[in-house]
Design an enzyme around this catalytic site. Structure first.
Site, PDB file in Angstrom:
ATOM      1  N   SER A  23      25.024  51.204  51.476  1.00 37.13           N
ATOM      2  CA  SER A  23      26.022  50.764  50.493  1.00 37.13           C
ATOM      3  C   SER A  23      26.731  51.965  49.863  1.00 37.13           C
ATOM      4  CB  SER A  23      25.365  49.903  49.418  1.00 37.13           C
ATOM      5  OG  SER A  23      24.226  50.552  48.876  1.00 37.13           O
ATOM      6  N   ASN A 110      15.233  48.465  42.871  1.00 38.21           N
ATOM      7  CA  ASN A 110      15.619  47.098  42.496  1.00 38.21           C
ATOM      8  C   ASN A 110      15.973  46.980  41.017  1.00 38.21           C
ATOM      9  OD1 ASN A 110      15.039  46.642  45.123  1.00 38.21           O
ATOM     10  ND2 ASN A 110      13.184  45.439  44.777  1.00 38.21           N
ATOM     11  N   THR A 155      57.649  18.425  30.965  1.00 36.21           N
ATOM     12  CA  THR A 155      56.450  17.811  31.539  1.00 36.21           C
ATOM     13  C   THR A 155      56.902  17.336  32.915  1.00 36.21           C
ATOM     14  OG1 THR A 155      56.925  15.578  30.761  1.00 36.21           O
ATOM     15  CG2 THR A 155      55.640  16.961  29.277  1.00 36.21           C
ATOM     16  N   HIS A 156      56.012  17.406  33.882  1.00 32.37           N
ATOM     17  CA  HIS A 156      56.355  17.094  35.284  1.00 32.37           C
ATOM     18  C   HIS A 156      57.531  17.956  35.763  1.00 32.37           C
ATOM     19  CE1 HIS A 156      53.961  13.362  34.702  1.00 32.37           C
ATOM     20  NE2 HIS A 156      54.539  13.393  33.503  1.00 32.37           N
ATOM     21  N   SER A 277      65.581  42.969  48.481  1.00 35.97           N
ATOM     22  CA  SER A 277      65.347  42.474  49.836  1.00 35.97           C
ATOM     23  C   SER A 277      65.911  43.488  50.832  1.00 35.97           C
ATOM     24  CB  SER A 277      66.062  41.131  49.988  1.00 35.97           C
ATOM     25  OG  SER A 277      66.407  40.900  51.336  1.00 35.97           O
ATOM     26  N   LYS A 283      69.676  40.134  46.371  1.00 34.65           N
ATOM     27  CA  LYS A 283      68.380  39.668  45.870  1.00 34.65           C
ATOM     28  C   LYS A 283      67.730  40.573  44.827  1.00 34.65           C
ATOM     29  CE  LYS A 283      66.286  36.479  46.972  1.00 34.65           C
ATOM     30  NZ  LYS A 283      65.509  36.177  48.166  1.00 34.65           N
ATOM     31  N   ASN A 285      63.928  40.170  43.292  1.00 35.10           N
ATOM     32  CA  ASN A 285      62.781  39.264  43.395  1.00 35.10           C
ATOM     33  C   ASN A 285      61.683  39.578  42.375  1.00 35.10           C
ATOM     34  OD1 ASN A 285      63.955  37.959  45.611  1.00 35.10           O
ATOM     35  ND2 ASN A 285      63.140  39.501  47.017  1.00 35.10           N
ATOM     36  N   GLU A 290      54.712  37.083  41.659  1.00 37.90           N
ATOM     37  CA  GLU A 290      54.209  36.426  42.869  1.00 37.90           C
ATOM     38  C   GLU A 290      52.876  37.024  43.299  1.00 37.90           C
ATOM     39  OE1 GLU A 290      57.594  35.786  45.777  1.00 37.90           O
ATOM     40  OE2 GLU A 290      58.581  36.832  44.127  1.00 37.90           O
ATOM     41  N   TYR A 317      14.055  40.402  44.566  1.00 38.34           N
ATOM     42  CA  TYR A 317      15.193  41.065  45.196  1.00 38.34           C
ATOM     43  C   TYR A 317      15.279  40.722  46.688  1.00 38.34           C
ATOM     44  CZ  TYR A 317      18.368  44.590  46.998  1.00 38.34           C
ATOM     45  OH  TYR A 317      19.418  45.197  47.627  1.00 38.34           O
ATOM     46  N   GLN A 322      22.968  43.065  47.757  1.00 39.30           N
ATOM     47  CA  GLN A 322      23.830  44.244  47.872  1.00 39.30           C
ATOM     48  C   GLN A 322      25.302  43.825  47.961  1.00 39.30           C
ATOM     49  OE1 GLN A 322      22.581  47.923  49.936  1.00 39.30           O
ATOM     50  NE2 GLN A 322      24.029  47.337  51.511  1.00 39.30           N
ATOM     51  N   LYS A 325      28.387  43.850  44.948  1.00 34.96           N
ATOM     52  CA  LYS A 325      29.240  44.914  44.409  1.00 34.96           C
ATOM     53  C   LYS A 325      30.698  44.823  44.816  1.00 34.96           C
ATOM     54  CE  LYS A 325      25.176  47.512  44.389  1.00 34.96           C
ATOM     55  NZ  LYS A 325      24.590  46.316  45.023  1.00 34.96           N
TER      56      LYS A 325
HETATM   57  N1  ARG Z   1      21.625  49.459  47.802  1.00 29.77           N
HETATM   58  C1  ARG Z   1      20.815  48.425  47.280  1.00 29.77           C
HETATM   59  C2  ARG Z   1      21.700  47.366  46.629  1.00 29.77           C
HETATM   60  O1  ARG Z   1      22.813  47.628  46.436  1.00 29.77           O
HETATM   61  C3  ARG Z   1      19.883  48.968  46.245  1.00 29.77           C
HETATM   62  C4  ARG Z   1      18.579  48.217  46.119  1.00 29.77           C
HETATM   63  C5  ARG Z   1      17.812  48.397  47.360  1.00 29.77           C
HETATM   64  N2  ARG Z   1      16.499  47.905  47.287  1.00 29.77           N
HETATM   65  C6  ARG Z   1      15.748  47.709  48.341  1.00 29.77           C
HETATM   66  N3  ARG Z   1      14.552  47.291  48.159  1.00 29.77           N
HETATM   67  N4  ARG Z   1      16.197  47.881  49.558  1.00 29.77           N
HETATM   68  O2  ARG Z   1      21.285  46.291  46.348  1.00 29.77           O
END
Ligand code: ARG
Length: 460
Positions: A23, A110, A155-156, A277, A283, A285, A290, A317, A322, A325
């Site tokens: 990650s 974790n 309205t509408h 455009s 144009k 825009n 949008e 966990y 992961q 994120k």
């Molecule tokens: N890179 C992991 C995550 O984003 C960190 C936690 C990893 N823990 C493990 N037991 N492999 O979740």
């Protein structure tokens, strides 16, 4: 490169597995929080006598240096490292030797990732909240300039009753204020610290979880270690808040797109906040609006992804987590830029009050007021409604407005019509008379603006 956990394995990880598993390419964004969490953890370990004060001093200095070096772009975080937690620990150990290897005592990745992400979410949601506040200030000052700018309310998407541009703006003000308050609730709800939950079952070391929680600015620790490492409710709540916020910006955008069109022409965007455009020279825009509307779907997607990721996970966990994120980072980035670009776009737009008034004069938006006029003269409202409906049909036939009908013509519909009807159905009268709380009269809108300004004043 051999991983920290290599000792149990006979072979090194396959290269493709490394790529798939790592990650680091996205979680390096958490380096500040990772270092912040590690420093609080090491201070606590030293205070509890779990590591020596000397080791802690080396760890603190090492972590501070690493933070500066990453900031300065001196450390290249790539697939040599699995994630930001292992990267920081490995780099620290290269720098300070054995003391660095003691940092991970009584901790797991974790609980580390859980606290990093919570710290990051708190920081970003506070920043988003400030951007909402800034936008609200813009809305409030714009509204003050347009208390008497009459426009049709719909309205509408059919012209319905007269309102003012200030009333319209303050509707979005009310929505965005709720968004800020929703973020306050979130920040309150998420004020507990997962650090010290360990891998899932706490630790045998005499750690002080209250100390780390307080040091990291939380009210206190989370009370179940299984929940501590596997809770992502606050992310779901944050993503829900962001989805609702984007929905509001999207509706705002939708109306501005319409209002910029030649069909309405209520608003002209500043050249710096519009695009052209490649083929049609005429144009101009409203791309920003949008894109805000379009990117709303993206933030909803981030929420859906996260809900789906969490729904079947056993405690505690699981690596699925992961995936928490990238979607959250994406939502945060999207909402921030949307808010940042929206404010100056509003500040610089030209409000074409004459066009709004012209539109307001068409479409019989004073018909309710005509019915109310008759009602106030003693006719039951339902009858007054019918009489006015007939007058409207007649006026449509003549291609005229209600105000254009002569008193004689009106008297054909009811004897109750007098000369004062013209005053009663004048748009300015119609708006000014709507003094009910929350209505469009300048008085009612001013009260709302004052209330919001007082609230804004109290905000950081
Ligand atoms: N890179 C992991 C995550 O984003 C960190 C936690 C990893 N823990 C493990 N037991 N492999 O979740």
């Amino acid at each position: 490169m051999a991983k920290m956990w290599q000792s149990r394995f006979q072979k090194e990880e396959d290269e493709l597995v490394n790529q798939f598993n790592a990650s680091i390419l996205f979680d390096q964004r958490l380096f500040h929080e990772d270092i912040q969490g590690s420093r609080a953890h090491a201070n606590m370990l030293a205070k509890q006598g779990i590591i020596t004060k000397e080791d802690n001093a080396l760890i603190q200095k090492g972590l501070q240096d690493i933070e500066w070096e990453i900031e300065a772009g001196k450390i290249h975080l790539d697939l040599r490292y699995e994630d930001i937690h292992m990267a920081v620990e490995e780099i620290l150990t290269e720098k300070i030797g054995d003391a660095g290897k003691r940092l991970h005592t009584a901790r797991s990745r974790n609980d580390q990732v859980a606290v990093d992400l919570k710290l990051y979410a708190r920081k970003e949601m506070k920043e988003i909240r400030s951007l909402v506040i800034a936008l609200l200030k813009t809305i409030s000052s714009l509204a003050k300039n347009h208390l008497n700018t009459i426009m049709p309310g719909y309205t509408h998407l059919q012209r319905a009753q007269p309102i003012t541009f200030a009333h319209w703006l303050m509707a979005y003000g009310a929505m965005l204020q709720r968004d800020a308050v929703r973020i306050d609730h979130l920040l309150e709800d998420m004020d507990t610290c997962p650090l010290g939950s360990g891998a899932l079952a706490g630790t045998t070391y005499p750690i002080d979880r209250v100390q780390t929680a307080i040091a990291l600015g939380f009210e206190g620790p989370m009370l179940n270690s299984l929940d501590g490492v596997s809770d992502r409710d606050y992310l779901l709540e944050a993503l829900s808040d962001l989805s609702i916020l984007m929905m509001h910006l999207s509706r705002f955008s939708e109306e501005i797109v319409a209002y910029c069109s030649w069909e309405f022409k209520f608003i002209e965007l500043d050249d710096a906040y519009a695009t052209g455009s490649s083929i049609m020279p005429q144009k101009k825009n409203p791309d920003i609006c949008e894109l805000v509307r379009g990117k709303t779907g993206r933030v909803y997607g981030d929420l859906m992804q996260m809900l789906t990721t969490m729904k079947g996970l056993p405690l505690a966990y699981n690596k699925d987590m992961q995936e928490d994120k990238e979607s959250f980072f994406d939502a945060v980035d999207t909402v921030k830029i949307a808010l940042e670009v929206f404010r100056p776009m509003l500040e610089t737009m030209t409000v074409l009050a004459k066009n709004m008034e012209r539109a307001a004069k068409k479409g019989f938006i004073n018909a309710t007021d005509m019915a109310d006029y008759l009602t106030k003269k003693g006719m039951p409202f339902r009858d007054a409604y019918k009489v006015t409906g007939k007058a409207v049909a007649y006026a449509i036939e003549k291609d005229a407005g209600l105000n254009d009908l002569s008193l004689e013509e009106l008297k054909d519909f009811s004897d109750l019509f007098e000369e004062d009807v013209y005053q009663a159905i004048d748009l300015l009268t119609c708006v000014n008379a709507r003094q009910s709380l929350g209505g469009p009269s300048p008085k009612a809108v001013t009260e709302h603006i004052e209330e919001m300004d007082a609230w804004l004043e109290e905000q950081e």
